[in-house]
Design an enzyme around this catalytic site. Sequence first.
Site, PDB file in Angstrom:
ATOM      1  N   SER A 162       0.917  -1.199  -0.023  1.00  0.00           N
ATOM      2  CA  SER A 162       0.174  -0.125   0.072  1.00  0.00           C
ATOM      3  C   SER A 162       0.912   1.138   0.016  1.00  0.00           C
ATOM      4  O   SER A 162       1.702   1.589  -0.964  1.00  0.00           O
ATOM      5  CB  SER A 162      -0.982  -0.095   1.326  1.00  0.00           C
ATOM      6  OG  SER A 162      -2.031   0.641   1.097  1.00  0.00           O
ATOM      7  N   ASP A 167      -5.937  -4.223  -2.074  1.00  0.00           N
ATOM      8  CA  ASP A 167      -5.008  -3.683  -0.951  1.00  0.00           C
ATOM      9  C   ASP A 167      -4.173  -5.084  -0.501  1.00  0.00           C
ATOM     10  O   ASP A 167      -4.616  -5.997   0.067  1.00  0.00           O
ATOM     11  CB  ASP A 167      -5.345  -2.833   0.121  1.00  0.00           C
ATOM     12  CG  ASP A 167      -4.674  -2.028   0.870  1.00  0.00           C
ATOM     13  OD1 ASP A 167      -3.651  -2.858   1.410  1.00  0.00           O
ATOM     14  OD2 ASP A 167      -4.805  -0.955   0.844  1.00  0.00           O
TER      15      ASP A 167
END
Length: 296
Positions: A38, A183
């Site tokens: 991320s 993610d």
Amino acid sequence: MYIDGVFSGGGIKGFALIGAYKEIEKRGFTFKRLAGTSAGSIIASFIIAGYTSDEILELMDEIDLKTFLDKRKSLLSLPFTEWISLYWNLGLYRGVKLEEWLISKLKAKGISTFADIPPGSLRVVASDLTNGRLIVLPDDLVEYGINPDSFSVARAIRMSCSLPYFFEPVKLTTSSGVNIVCDGGVLSNFPIWLFYQSEKPYKITRPVLGIKLSSSEKDRMKKKITNAIDMYGALFETMKEAHDGRHISSRHEKDIVFIPVDDIVTTEFELNEQKKLALIELGRSRTNKFLNTWTY
């Protein structure tokens, strides 16, 4: 001195990673290989591209973070329209603006695909929801029938940053179908395990330094769960932390800078200048304190 590094996810909290990098750079350490999830994948990609900490700060100063909140256009402007969009598109924001920005900034350093960087120098984590598995980019692309060398670095970073329900997941199309990827923090928010061999003893090529946007396990506050909403939050946090925590607690804590940023919301894209500077300074000061006693 050459070292390897890992940057954790944390959304907007990632400003603290820039401060950490600034201190690492000041001490004369140079990253040979990097891994990230991320927000950590963004910082890692910029470092591999050759950006200094000051240059990364300039990149962040020149962009209005709200630019990344790119909603889909709708013919209707009713209150429930965005919830209908969320239902069908799986995210409030597209994530296209983020990818376009990454493409532009990486291209400025001559990087478009993974063929443009040294092999193995950058690995980022994402979550393949279709197949229920963690994927490491670019390593695992061959299993999807995709040539890693031809794959966009910016697209890989966008995959790793696609926070569930906030950004739309990325559709990875292959000959066998479409895979929904989001993610990497869902499954591994701090992939330090990528630099360690699976067999014992856990040999490493060079010192590994981790920067983690959270308290250490022993300092982490227990979750208070009194209702279903609390439980949902605890479930998500447990999914993010449990896998990595097993690795950290047993072997690597002495090589990790823990930066507690629990008072900042991951998706606080309207972060004011004062909070940005405070995060950067927190990352720098915590890293400074850690490096004063780090034995590698």
